[in-house]
Design a protein around this motif. Structure first.
Motif, PDB file in Angstrom:
ATOM      1  N   LYS A 227      -6.024  -4.886  -0.371  1.00  0.00           N
ATOM      2  CA  LYS A 227      -4.605  -4.934  -0.046  1.00  0.00           C
ATOM      3  C   LYS A 227      -4.250  -3.628   0.649  1.00  0.00           C
ATOM      4  O   LYS A 227      -4.979  -2.646   0.550  1.00  0.00           O
ATOM      5  N   GLN A 228      -3.137  -3.633   1.369  1.00  0.00           N
ATOM      6  CA  GLN A 228      -2.761  -2.435   2.120  1.00  0.00           C
ATOM      7  C   GLN A 228      -2.247  -1.357   1.164  1.00  0.00           C
ATOM      8  O   GLN A 228      -1.279  -1.556   0.448  1.00  0.00           O
ATOM      9  N   GLU A 229      -2.926  -0.214   1.178  1.00  0.00           N
ATOM     10  CA  GLU A 229      -2.605   0.879   0.274  1.00  0.00           C
ATOM     11  C   GLU A 229      -1.771   1.965   0.932  1.00  0.00           C
ATOM     12  O   GLU A 229      -1.147   2.765   0.249  1.00  0.00           O
ATOM     13  N   GLY A 230      -1.777   2.031   2.254  1.00  0.00           N
ATOM     14  CA  GLY A 230      -1.032   3.077   2.938  1.00  0.00           C
ATOM     15  C   GLY A 230      -1.904   4.271   3.285  1.00  0.00           C
ATOM     16  O   GLY A 230      -3.045   4.404   2.827  1.00  0.00           O
ATOM     17  N   LEU A 231      -1.358   5.147   4.094  1.00  0.00           N
ATOM     18  CA  LEU A 231      -2.112   6.268   4.656  1.00  0.00           C
ATOM     19  C   LEU A 231      -2.647   7.213   3.588  1.00  0.00           C
ATOM     20  O   LEU A 231      -3.822   7.596   3.614  1.00  0.00           O
ATOM     21  N   ILE A 232      -1.819   7.598   2.634  1.00  0.00           N
ATOM     22  CA  ILE A 232      -2.217   8.616   1.672  1.00  0.00           C
ATOM     23  C   ILE A 232      -3.346   8.121   0.779  1.00  0.00           C
ATOM     24  O   ILE A 232      -4.378   8.783   0.623  1.00  0.00           O
ATOM     25  N   ARG A 233      -3.180   6.952   0.175  1.00  0.00           N
ATOM     26  CA  ARG A 233      -4.223   6.432  -0.703  1.00  0.00           C
ATOM     27  C   ARG A 233      -5.488   6.101   0.084  1.00  0.00           C
ATOM     28  O   ARG A 233      -6.600   6.185  -0.450  1.00  0.00           O
ATOM     29  N   SER A 234      -5.338   5.764   1.360  1.00  0.00           N
ATOM     30  CA  SER A 234      -6.519   5.527   2.186  1.00  0.00           C
ATOM     31  C   SER A 234      -7.296   6.814   2.411  1.00  0.00           C
ATOM     32  O   SER A 234      -8.534   6.830   2.390  1.00  0.00           O
ATOM     33  N   ARG A 235      -6.581   7.909   2.637  1.00  0.00           N
ATOM     34  CA  ARG A 235      -7.270   9.200   2.798  1.00  0.00           C
ATOM     35  C   ARG A 235      -8.022   9.560   1.509  1.00  0.00           C
ATOM     36  O   ARG A 235      -9.158  10.047   1.551  1.00  0.00           O
ATOM     37  N   VAL A 236      -7.394   9.320   0.384  1.00  0.00           N
ATOM     38  CA  VAL A 236      -8.053   9.632  -0.886  1.00  0.00           C
ATOM     39  C   VAL A 236      -9.259   8.716  -1.104  1.00  0.00           C
ATOM     40  O   VAL A 236     -10.295   9.160  -1.619  1.00  0.00           O
ATOM     41  N   ILE A 344      -7.045  21.080  -6.473  1.00  0.00           N
ATOM     42  CA  ILE A 344      -5.602  21.225  -6.251  1.00  0.00           C
ATOM     43  C   ILE A 344      -4.870  19.889  -6.324  1.00  0.00           C
ATOM     44  O   ILE A 344      -3.683  19.812  -6.014  1.00  0.00           O
ATOM     45  N   GLY A 345      -5.575  18.844  -6.735  1.00  0.00           N
ATOM     46  CA  GLY A 345      -4.899  17.578  -7.008  1.00  0.00           C
ATOM     47  C   GLY A 345      -4.878  16.578  -5.882  1.00  0.00           C
ATOM     48  O   GLY A 345      -4.099  15.621  -5.920  1.00  0.00           O
ATOM     49  N   LEU A 346      -5.730  16.770  -4.849  1.00  0.00           N
ATOM     50  CA  LEU A 346      -5.792  15.849  -3.712  1.00  0.00           C
ATOM     51  C   LEU A 346      -4.412  15.725  -3.068  1.00  0.00           C
ATOM     52  O   LEU A 346      -3.625  16.665  -3.067  1.00  0.00           O
ATOM     53  N   LEU A 347      -4.119  14.567  -2.501  1.00  0.00           N
ATOM     54  CA  LEU A 347      -2.781  14.251  -2.006  1.00  0.00           C
ATOM     55  C   LEU A 347      -2.061  13.403  -3.046  1.00  0.00           C
ATOM     56  O   LEU A 347      -2.702  12.736  -3.869  1.00  0.00           O
ATOM     57  N   ASP A 348      -0.757  13.419  -3.009  1.00  0.00           N
ATOM     58  CA  ASP A 348       0.039  12.661  -3.970  1.00  0.00           C
ATOM     59  C   ASP A 348      -0.064  11.179  -3.642  1.00  0.00           C
ATOM     60  O   ASP A 348       0.515  10.704  -2.658  1.00  0.00           O
TER      61      ASP A 348
END
Length: 369
Positions: A227-236, A344-348
């Motif tokens: 499913k589409q997760e979006g840019l941030i979760r895709s980077r992670v 440092i917690g990755l991206l939010d």
């Protein structure tokens, strides 16, 4: 000067009244903001790419910008545009696509080009006709070409994030990364498909990956979201699949030039707590020519939109155009030590809207070089 008790009392009274006035003004602005957002602004079509008049208040600017962003998100995420073969092209005579390109095309060629342009937002018709290994001008400052770097540098995993990207644009990104990154530094390429519906990005992309991996087993990894997760979760997702000491997170519509890797890897080797954003030039959307961008820092305005900034005075005093520029923010593409990024917690991963990653790291963590 001696201040009498009466004068002191008057000053104190003025300060209190001033403070109360500010609070009342803030409450009033908040009420007006909500009223305009619910009754007035949403009833109007914001004028895209048109500079707002200087006499408009900051509140109205922010509301119009957010309203426009909401419309863009709905169009490109929730309501996927029709596929190129299904879309009905608008009259092409006044399209910006043909302002500097395509005059020699037949009417049918223009219709095909415009359909793809309306779907992808850039000239995919032309991209499909360009070689994957097309030459690029070397726009580095002259001093950069004579720099020397350590013989031992960390390996890098390059991550490309995409959803319904033009296949030729994606393949050119991959090909340029492989051809213009020293082979001993590039450990792997990771493709994160955020649930694309474009069939070309399934069968044909798989054929390309299998061909490359047939020569270098396991070199390209593909992560496909259900499913589409979006840019941030895709980077992670790409970061999680990476195994090299350094991870480079990029959009899938870039082209790498010679000598890009050694400077950034050297900086990270010197200090693993550095997060590097490389210098970018522009690929023009209509004719795919390269437009040189001046050296700049990367910052943001009060609306948290990305802005290119003049480098700080400290950088100019160095009188060295090859020196790195410290920036208060990042363009979305950046290179980071893989373990430090986790520390440092990755991206939010709760961010849903495009653009937050530009400023998040700089705001929530005091990065030091």
């Amino acid at each position: 000067m001696v201040c009498t008790r009466k004068t002191k009392t008057l000053v104190s009274t003025c300060v209190i009244l001033s403070g109360m006035t500010n609070i009342i003004c803030l409450l009033y602005v908040g009420w007006v903001t909500n009223y305009i957002a619910s009754v007035y602004v949403r009833g109007q079509e914001p004028a895209p790419d048109k500079k707002l008049e200087e006499d408009k208040g900051d509140t109205l600017k922010i509301i119009e910008r957010l309203d426009h962003l909401e419309n863009v998100i709905k169009q490109h995420i929730q309501e996927a545009p029709a596929k190129p073969e299904e879309a009905e092209a608008e009259p092409f005579t006044d399209s910006s696509l043909f302002a500097h390109w395509g005059q020699e095309l037949s009417p049918e060629g223009r219709r095909m080009a415009l359909k793809q342009f309306q779907y992808y937002g850039y000239n995919a018709y032309l991209s499909d006709r360009l070689p994957l290994d097309r030459p690029l001008p070397d726009l580095r400052p002259s001093g950069c070409r004579n720099l020397s770097f350590p013989a031992s540098l960390p390996e890098v995993s390059i991550v490309f994030i995409f959803v319904n990207e033009a296949l030729s644009v994606l393949l050119r990104s991959i090909h340029s990364a492989m051809e213009r990154t020293p082979s001993h530094l590039l450990k792997e390429i990771i493709l994160v498909d955020d649930n694309s519906s474009n069939e070309e990005l399934k069968e044909k992309l798989t054929e390309y990956v299998d061909k490359v991996n047939g020569q270098k087993p396991g070199f390209i990894k593909v992560v496909r979201h259900s499913k589409q997760e979006g840019l941030i979760r895709s980077r992670v997702s790409g970061w999680r699949a990476a195994t090299a000491p350094v991870v480079a997170l990029f959009d899938a519509h870039v082209e790498f030039n010679v000598g890009w890797a050694e400077p950034v890897l050297t900086r990270i080797k010197e200090n693993r707590k550095r997060i590097i954003s490389p210098s970018f030039d522009n690929i023009k959307y209509d004719n795919f020519e390269i437009e040189e961008y001046p050296l700049a820092a990367q910052g943001f305005d009060w609306e948290l939109w990305c802005r290119y900034l003049n480098p700080p005075k400290a950088w100019w005093k160095l009188e060295n155009s090859t020196a790195p520029i410290r920036s208060p923010a990042l363009i979305g593409c950046f290179i980071v030590d893989r373990q430090y990024f986790q520390e440092i917690g990755l991206l939010d991963e709760g961010m849903e809207v495009y653009g937050g990653e530009n400023v998040e790291l700089g705001i929530r963590w005091p990065l030091k070089s």
